[in-house]
Design an enzyme around this catalytic site. Structure first.
Site: not given
Length: 216
Positions: A27, A30
Protein backbone atom coordinates in the site's frame (compact mmCIF):
# COMPACT_ATOMS: atom_id res chain seq x y z
CA UNK A 1 -4.11 -27.98 11.72
CA UNK A 2 -7.39 -26.55 13.10
CA UNK A 3 -10.11 -26.99 10.47
CA UNK A 4 -10.90 -23.25 10.35
CA UNK A 5 -7.34 -22.18 9.49
CA UNK A 6 -5.82 -22.01 6.03
CA UNK A 7 -2.30 -22.54 7.41
CA UNK A 8 -0.73 -24.93 9.94
CA UNK A 9 -0.90 -23.43 13.43
CA UNK A 10 2.89 -23.38 13.80
CA UNK A 11 3.21 -21.19 10.69
CA UNK A 12 0.67 -18.56 11.78
CA UNK A 13 3.27 -16.26 13.46
CA UNK A 14 5.37 -16.31 10.28
CA UNK A 15 2.30 -15.64 8.14
CA UNK A 16 1.20 -12.71 10.32
CA UNK A 17 4.62 -11.05 10.29
CA UNK A 18 4.90 -11.57 6.53
CA UNK A 19 1.47 -10.06 5.90
CA UNK A 20 2.18 -7.03 8.08
CA UNK A 21 5.31 -6.36 6.03
CA UNK A 22 3.86 -7.29 2.63
CA UNK A 23 0.61 -5.36 2.99
CA UNK A 24 2.37 -2.29 4.38
CA UNK A 25 4.95 -2.12 1.59
CA UNK A 26 2.28 -2.88 -1.03
CA UNK A 27 0.00 0.00 0.00
CA UNK A 28 2.91 2.35 0.68
CA UNK A 29 4.18 1.70 -2.86
CA UNK A 30 0.78 2.64 -4.31
CA UNK A 31 0.83 5.89 -2.32
CA UNK A 32 4.45 6.69 -3.21
CA UNK A 33 3.97 6.28 -6.96
CA UNK A 34 0.67 8.20 -6.84
CA UNK A 35 2.49 11.10 -5.17
CA UNK A 36 5.27 10.92 -7.76
CA UNK A 37 2.61 11.41 -10.45
CA UNK A 38 1.00 14.34 -8.67
CA UNK A 39 -1.76 12.77 -6.57
CA UNK A 40 -1.31 13.60 -2.89
CA UNK A 41 -4.62 12.03 -1.78
CA UNK A 42 -3.01 9.07 0.00
CA UNK A 43 -0.34 11.29 1.56
CA UNK A 44 -2.96 13.68 2.92
CA UNK A 45 -4.85 10.76 4.48
CA UNK A 46 -1.72 9.45 6.23
CA UNK A 47 -1.25 6.48 3.92
CA UNK A 48 2.24 7.38 2.71
CA UNK A 49 3.52 5.55 5.76
CA UNK A 50 5.40 2.41 6.73
CA UNK A 51 3.26 2.07 9.85
CA UNK A 52 1.29 -1.20 9.42
CA UNK A 53 -1.56 0.12 11.54
CA UNK A 54 -2.65 2.59 8.87
CA UNK A 55 -2.82 -0.07 6.16
CA UNK A 56 -4.11 -3.24 7.82
CA UNK A 57 -7.76 -4.21 7.53
CA UNK A 58 -8.38 -6.61 10.42
CA UNK A 59 -11.17 -8.48 8.65
CA UNK A 60 -9.08 -8.86 5.50
CA UNK A 61 -6.14 -10.07 7.59
CA UNK A 62 -8.24 -12.64 9.46
CA UNK A 63 -9.78 -13.84 6.22
CA UNK A 64 -6.33 -14.73 4.90
CA UNK A 65 -5.72 -16.91 7.94
CA UNK A 66 -9.10 -18.60 7.51
CA UNK A 67 -9.75 -18.66 3.77
CA UNK A 68 -6.25 -18.19 2.38
CA UNK A 69 -6.94 -14.79 0.80
CA UNK A 70 -7.77 -11.31 2.04
CA UNK A 71 -6.83 -7.66 1.70
CA UNK A 72 -5.43 -4.51 3.29
CA UNK A 73 -7.13 -1.11 3.30
CA UNK A 74 -7.17 0.11 -0.33
CA UNK A 75 -4.93 3.10 -0.92
CA UNK A 76 -7.06 6.10 -1.98
CA UNK A 77 -6.08 7.37 -5.43
CA UNK A 78 -7.62 10.26 -7.34
CA UNK A 79 -6.70 9.27 -10.87
CA UNK A 80 -7.86 12.63 -12.28
CA UNK A 81 -5.02 14.32 -10.37
CA UNK A 82 -2.36 12.10 -11.91
CA UNK A 83 0.07 13.57 -14.42
CA UNK A 84 0.03 11.53 -17.64
CA UNK A 85 -3.18 10.00 -16.34
CA UNK A 86 -3.14 6.64 -18.14
CA UNK A 87 0.56 5.96 -17.55
CA UNK A 88 0.30 7.18 -13.98
CA UNK A 89 -2.77 5.06 -13.28
CA UNK A 90 -1.12 1.92 -14.67
CA UNK A 91 2.10 2.47 -12.72
CA UNK A 92 0.24 3.26 -9.49
CA UNK A 93 -1.70 0.01 -9.88
CA UNK A 94 1.40 -2.02 -10.69
CA UNK A 95 3.45 -0.53 -7.84
CA UNK A 96 1.82 -2.67 -5.15
CA UNK A 97 2.22 -6.08 -6.83
CA UNK A 98 5.74 -5.24 -8.01
CA UNK A 99 6.69 -4.35 -4.44
CA UNK A 100 5.64 -7.87 -3.40
CA UNK A 101 7.75 -9.38 -6.16
CA UNK A 102 10.74 -7.34 -4.99
CA UNK A 103 10.17 -8.48 -1.40
CA UNK A 104 10.19 -12.11 -2.59
CA UNK A 105 13.47 -11.51 -4.43
CA UNK A 106 14.96 -9.89 -1.32
CA UNK A 107 13.82 -12.86 0.78
CA UNK A 108 15.53 -15.33 -1.55
CA UNK A 109 18.63 -13.11 -1.59
CA UNK A 110 18.83 -13.18 2.21
CA UNK A 111 18.41 -16.96 2.18
CA UNK A 112 21.22 -17.23 -0.38
CA UNK A 113 23.52 -15.17 1.85
CA UNK A 114 22.69 -17.34 4.87
CA UNK A 115 23.61 -20.47 2.93
CA UNK A 116 27.09 -19.06 2.46
CA UNK A 117 27.68 -18.28 6.12
CA UNK A 118 28.73 -20.57 8.94
CA UNK A 119 26.35 -18.96 11.44
CA UNK A 120 24.01 -21.42 13.14
CA UNK A 121 20.60 -19.81 12.66
CA UNK A 122 18.44 -22.87 13.34
CA UNK A 123 15.11 -23.42 11.60
CA UNK A 124 13.26 -20.21 12.48
CA UNK A 125 14.86 -17.95 9.88
CA UNK A 126 14.67 -20.44 6.95
CA UNK A 127 11.03 -21.19 7.81
CA UNK A 128 10.17 -17.51 7.96
CA UNK A 129 11.94 -16.83 4.66
CA UNK A 130 10.08 -19.73 3.04
CA UNK A 131 6.74 -18.28 4.14
CA UNK A 132 7.83 -14.74 3.31
CA UNK A 133 8.93 -15.60 -0.22
CA UNK A 134 5.94 -17.78 -1.04
CA UNK A 135 3.31 -15.37 0.30
CA UNK A 136 4.81 -12.40 -1.51
CA UNK A 137 4.80 -14.33 -4.77
CA UNK A 138 1.17 -15.26 -4.15
CA UNK A 139 0.31 -11.60 -3.47
CA UNK A 140 2.13 -10.53 -6.63
CA UNK A 141 0.22 -12.97 -8.83
CA UNK A 142 -3.10 -12.62 -7.01
CA UNK A 143 -3.21 -8.84 -7.27
CA UNK A 144 -2.51 -8.94 -11.00
CA UNK A 145 -5.59 -11.06 -11.73
CA UNK A 146 -7.87 -8.80 -13.83
CA UNK A 147 -10.87 -8.97 -11.52
CA UNK A 148 -12.29 -6.02 -9.59
CA UNK A 149 -11.22 -4.81 -7.07
CA UNK A 150 -7.70 -6.16 -7.73
CA UNK A 151 -4.87 -4.08 -9.19
CA UNK A 152 -4.84 -6.13 -12.38
CA UNK A 153 -8.36 -4.99 -13.17
CA UNK A 154 -7.40 -1.33 -12.91
CA UNK A 155 -4.51 -1.95 -15.31
CA UNK A 156 -6.86 -3.76 -17.72
CA UNK A 157 -9.50 -1.04 -17.91
CA UNK A 158 -6.89 1.59 -18.75
CA UNK A 159 -6.39 -0.19 -22.07
CA UNK A 160 -10.07 -0.75 -22.84
CA UNK A 161 -12.09 1.58 -25.09
CA UNK A 162 -14.53 3.92 -23.38
CA UNK A 163 -17.50 1.89 -24.63
CA UNK A 164 -16.19 -1.23 -22.90
CA UNK A 165 -15.51 0.68 -19.68
CA UNK A 166 -19.06 1.99 -19.67
CA UNK A 167 -20.40 -1.55 -19.89
CA UNK A 168 -18.24 -2.63 -16.96
CA UNK A 169 -19.24 0.21 -14.64
CA UNK A 170 -22.50 -1.50 -13.46
CA UNK A 171 -20.50 -4.65 -12.73
CA UNK A 172 -18.02 -2.70 -10.59
CA UNK A 173 -20.80 -1.85 -8.13
CA UNK A 174 -20.96 -5.52 -7.22
CA UNK A 175 -17.22 -6.08 -7.54
CA UNK A 176 -16.62 -7.31 -3.99
CA UNK A 177 -19.58 -9.70 -4.07
CA UNK A 178 -18.52 -11.14 -7.43
CA UNK A 179 -14.95 -11.45 -6.20
CA UNK A 180 -15.98 -13.29 -3.02
CA UNK A 181 -18.17 -15.69 -5.00
CA UNK A 182 -15.32 -16.49 -7.37
CA UNK A 183 -12.75 -16.85 -4.58
CA UNK A 184 -14.82 -18.80 -2.05
CA UNK A 185 -16.78 -21.19 -4.26
CA UNK A 186 -15.73 -24.06 -6.55
CA UNK A 187 -15.61 -21.49 -9.36
CA UNK A 188 -12.09 -20.70 -8.14
CA UNK A 189 -10.94 -24.14 -9.33
CA UNK A 190 -11.58 -23.01 -12.91
CA UNK A 191 -10.47 -19.39 -12.58
CA UNK A 192 -7.99 -18.44 -9.86
CA UNK A 193 -6.47 -21.85 -9.07
CA UNK A 194 -5.24 -22.62 -12.61
CA UNK A 195 -3.43 -19.28 -12.59
CA UNK A 196 -1.87 -20.03 -9.22
CA UNK A 197 -0.89 -23.57 -10.22
CA UNK A 198 0.99 -22.46 -13.31
CA UNK A 199 2.27 -18.92 -12.73
CA UNK A 200 3.37 -19.12 -9.09
CA UNK A 201 5.71 -22.14 -9.50
CA UNK A 202 7.20 -20.51 -12.61
CA UNK A 203 7.96 -17.25 -10.79
CA UNK A 204 9.28 -19.15 -7.77
CA UNK A 205 11.74 -21.11 -9.92
CA UNK A 206 12.71 -17.96 -11.82
CA UNK A 207 13.62 -16.08 -8.64
CA UNK A 208 15.56 -19.01 -7.25
CA UNK A 209 17.39 -19.26 -10.55
CA UNK A 210 18.61 -15.68 -10.17
CA UNK A 211 20.58 -16.82 -7.13
CA UNK A 212 21.40 -20.30 -8.45
CA UNK A 213 19.24 -22.00 -5.81
CA UNK A 214 16.94 -24.99 -5.78
CA UNK A 215 13.49 -24.93 -4.08
CA UNK A 216 13.61 -24.65 -0.29
Amino acid sequence: MPSFLAYPLELIPYVLVTLLIAFTIHEWAHALVALAFGDDTAKNQGRLSLNPLVHIDLFGLLLILIAGFGWAKPTPVNRFKLKKRRLGSVLVSLAGPISNLLLAIIGVGIYSILLNTSYEYGSVIPTFLMVFVNLNIVLFVFNLIPLPPLDGYQVLIEFLPLSARAKLEPVERYAMLIFLIIALTPISQFTIQPIFNTVIPFIYRMILGIFGLTPF
